[in-house]
Every structure is written in C-alpha cells, then in structure tokens.
Design a protein around this motif. Structure first.
Motif, short mmCIF file in Angstrom:
data_model
loop_
_atom_site.label_atom_id
_atom_site.label_comp_id
_atom_site.label_asym_id
_atom_site.label_seq_id
_atom_site.Cartn_x
_atom_site.Cartn_y
_atom_site.Cartn_z
N GLU A 22 -7.61 1.48 1.89
CA GLU A 22 -6.38 0.74 2.11
C GLU A 22 -5.29 1.19 1.14
N LYS A 47 -5.01 -10.28 -1.03
CA LYS A 47 -4.45 -9.37 -0.04
C LYS A 47 -3.62 -10.12 0.98
N SER A 56 0.83 -1.19 0.00
CA SER A 56 0.00 0.00 0.00
C SER A 56 0.87 1.25 0.00
#
Length: 238
Positions: free
Chosen positions: A166, A80, A35
């Motif tokens: 996110e 993820k 991220s």
C-alpha cells in the motif's frame, strides 16, 4: 478552483491550531498521510471505482474534494483511511483533488490529475531496458513532449515484498509528464523510463489521442522467471 481554495483556507486554519498543540505534545501520526503511489500528474483508471488511501490517527475524519463533490472517511483503529471515487469518464481535462484531515490538520492538493487507462509494465531486464539505450533514442526522447496525455511512473528497486504493498519503499520516478528530462535523457541506463513500456504507450496514444495513458514501470533485471509466475502455475510444472 474557488471550491478548492475555500477548502484549503478552512483546513489551514486548523493546521495552525494543531501545530501549536504539537509544540508541547508529540503528534500521534507517524505514517504518511497519503500513499506515495498517488501524486500530481497521475492517471487514474477511467470508468471504474478508484480507491485513494493513507494514514492518520484513529477516528480522524478525512475530507476529500473532487469534481465539486465532497467525500469523507473515518480513520480506523489501525490508522488507515480509504475513500472510493465514483467511475469517471476518460478525458484530457485535468482534475484537482484536495484531501484534508480534521484532527491532525494535514492537507494535500493533487493537481493535473487525469482519468484514462493505466498499464502496469513489469518484468526482467528486457522490460527494464530504458529509452536512452535504444537505437533511435535521440528522436524518441526529443519527441516525448508531443504526448503530454501520457504519464509515467517508475517503482524503485528498494521495494520488494511477497504481498501487495500500500506504500512503496522506493520510487525511482514520481508521476511525471513526458519530456526529454523525465524520459531519461542524461540519466543512468536501466533507471527510467522503460523503453518497451514507453513505446507501447506511444502506440496506444497515437490511436487514441484524446485518451490519457498512465504507464507504471516496475522491473527487476536478473530475477528468476519463476518469481514472476503464480504459485498455481508453478504447481503444474513437473
């Protein structure tokens, strides 16, 4: 440092293999490996569990090296991964965090990472108002290098959502060490960095010179005050 070099060497060997495979096949990963909330020079919250996350192909194994320990996470069916670091004491001693992928071969090394207190500064134009617009801007910008244990980050205004994000659509300023350039000298007003947020952080830094301070500025001038209030609060208003 030797520990991180060995990890990088091992993972780069895998990168070569994966790269050759991708010449004739399309790699499955399309989302960012890590991220963009995280980066070099960032401050992570001290004395708390800290989560780092990103994306890869399902069932990929992500390996993270931090403070001479190894952490692993398996990518879920949605692509993820998340790794939780244990509570770490605040310190001006910088850390390196290496994150590697077993299948895709991605490798990211985050340097100059500190642990301290992180503050989120958010509001309308009064919070967005930048340091280069205050009456003592020249002095404030010139002295910014004296506070290297403060780190600053500005969210861009292309990021808008009714749910927690996110991954940020836009970033005005990545994690940076304060300097006349990163504090906003010569840049357009109302971009970076927030004056209220900066002076607040400086006052804390003066009181606690050995405690890193992370300042995140996320503002939107001209917005209605109700969008900054919770649904429960608004429901109490007639």
């Amino acid at each position: 440092e030797l520990f991180h070099r060995k990890l990088r060497k091992r993972m780069m060997e895998k990168v070569v293999v994966i790269a050759l495979l991708c010449v004739t096949t399309v790699c499955a990963q399309t989302a960012p490996f890590l991220s963009n909330i995280f980066g070099d020079n960032m401050v992570l919250q001290r004395n708390k569990n800290v989560s780092l996350w990103g994306w890869s192909v399902a069932d990929d194994v992500i390996t993270l090296a931090f403070n001479n320990d190894i952490y692993e996470s398996t990518v879920d069916a949605n692509g993820k991964w998340i790794i939780i670091l244990p509570p770490t004491e605040g310190s001006t001693n910088p850390y390196t965090i290496s994150i590697a992928s077993k299948i895709v071969g991605g490798l990211i090394v985050l340097v100059n990472v500190l642990f301290g207190d992180v503050y989120f500064c958010s509001g309308q134009s009064n919070m967005e108002f930048t340091v280069n617009g205050v009456f003592n801007a020249t002095e404030a910008i010139a002295s910014s290098g004296n506070f290297s244990h403060i780190r600053i980050f500005t969210v861009g205004q292309g990021t808008s959502s009714t749910t927690p994000q996110e991954y940020l659509s836009t970033i005005e300023q990545e994690w940076s060490v304060p300097s006349p350039t990163t504090l906003g000298a010569g840049v357009q007003a109302f971009t970076y960095f927030s004056a209220v947020c900066w002076f607040y952080g400086v006052e804390i830094a003066k009181r606690y010179p050995d405690l890193p301070i992370g300042l995140i500025s996320s503002n939107w001038g001209g917005t209605q005050i109700r969008v900054w209030s919770s649904a429960n609060t608004l429901a109490k208003c007639p």
